[in-house]
Design an enzyme around this catalytic site. Sequence first.
Site, PDB file in Angstrom:
ATOM      1  N   CYS A  46       0.879  -1.087   0.017  1.00 19.48           N
ATOM      2  CA  CYS A  46      -0.149  -0.105  -0.111  1.00 19.48           C
ATOM      3  C   CYS A  46       0.836   1.352  -0.110  1.00 19.48           C
ATOM      4  O   CYS A  46       1.624   1.547  -0.721  1.00 19.48           O
ATOM      5  CB  CYS A  46      -1.060  -0.099   1.196  1.00 19.48           C
ATOM      6  SG  CYS A  46      -2.401   1.034   1.013  1.00 19.48           S
ATOM      7  N   HIS A  47       0.957   2.150   1.072  1.00 15.68           N
ATOM      8  CA  HIS A  47       1.462   3.151   1.004  1.00 15.68           C
ATOM      9  C   HIS A  47       2.889   2.985   1.609  1.00 15.68           C
ATOM     10  O   HIS A  47       3.694   3.829   1.616  1.00 15.68           O
ATOM     11  CB  HIS A  47       0.716   4.328   2.050  1.00 15.68           C
ATOM     12  CG  HIS A  47      -0.441   4.952   1.423  1.00 15.68           C
ATOM     13  ND1 HIS A  47      -1.568   4.338   1.432  1.00 15.68           N
ATOM     14  CD2 HIS A  47      -0.750   6.228   0.863  1.00 15.68           C
ATOM     15  CE1 HIS A  47      -2.541   5.131   1.065  1.00 15.68           C
ATOM     16  NE2 HIS A  47      -2.082   6.401   0.723  1.00 15.68           N
TER      17      HIS A  47
END
Length: 188
Positions: free
Chosen positions: A112-113
């Site tokens: 994800c991030h």
Amino acid sequence: MATLSNHKVAFLVAPEGIEQVELTEPWKAVEQAGGTPVLVSTDSGSVQAFNHLDKADTFDVDVTTSDADPADFDALVLPGGVANPDFLRTDQGAVDFAKSFFDNGKPVAAICHAPWTLVEADVVRGRTLTSWPSLRTDLRNAGATWVDQEVVVDDSGASTLVTSRNPDDIPAFSAKLVEVFSAERVSR
């Protein structure tokens, strides 16, 4: 079946802002494969996870980045959440901890991030990876090739890098990181 018997895997997180499922599901996969997950954070005590923007559970920190020796670990997992990697990339100790896995040819998995921390560590140049779509420009500006795929394994550097986009990718991400972490240990 891949096994992580005798593998110690660091999960690096900030004091808050971790996407809970991106921590707990890969953690379970490591445990189920026989590995030992260890929660590493910048502060001692506990960390606050989130389900998107809502507070979820807290988790006890096993060791801080200032006390952790990267040599004690076989691999690194970087869970996502927007605030988690944004905080980590501003903490030099966390950035150095993550970078050391690349410097020492140890496998890393980020979802994800989480690649924001890797951008700050300057370890994505020339690598192919995926992430939450909003990181695409940051990764490209850091010299990476960004692709929109469920899971990407880049073994072009000294350390293998496994990346995924979001919580929907967790089953594939967890399976691939266990496979890669198991294979990396055998080859060393």
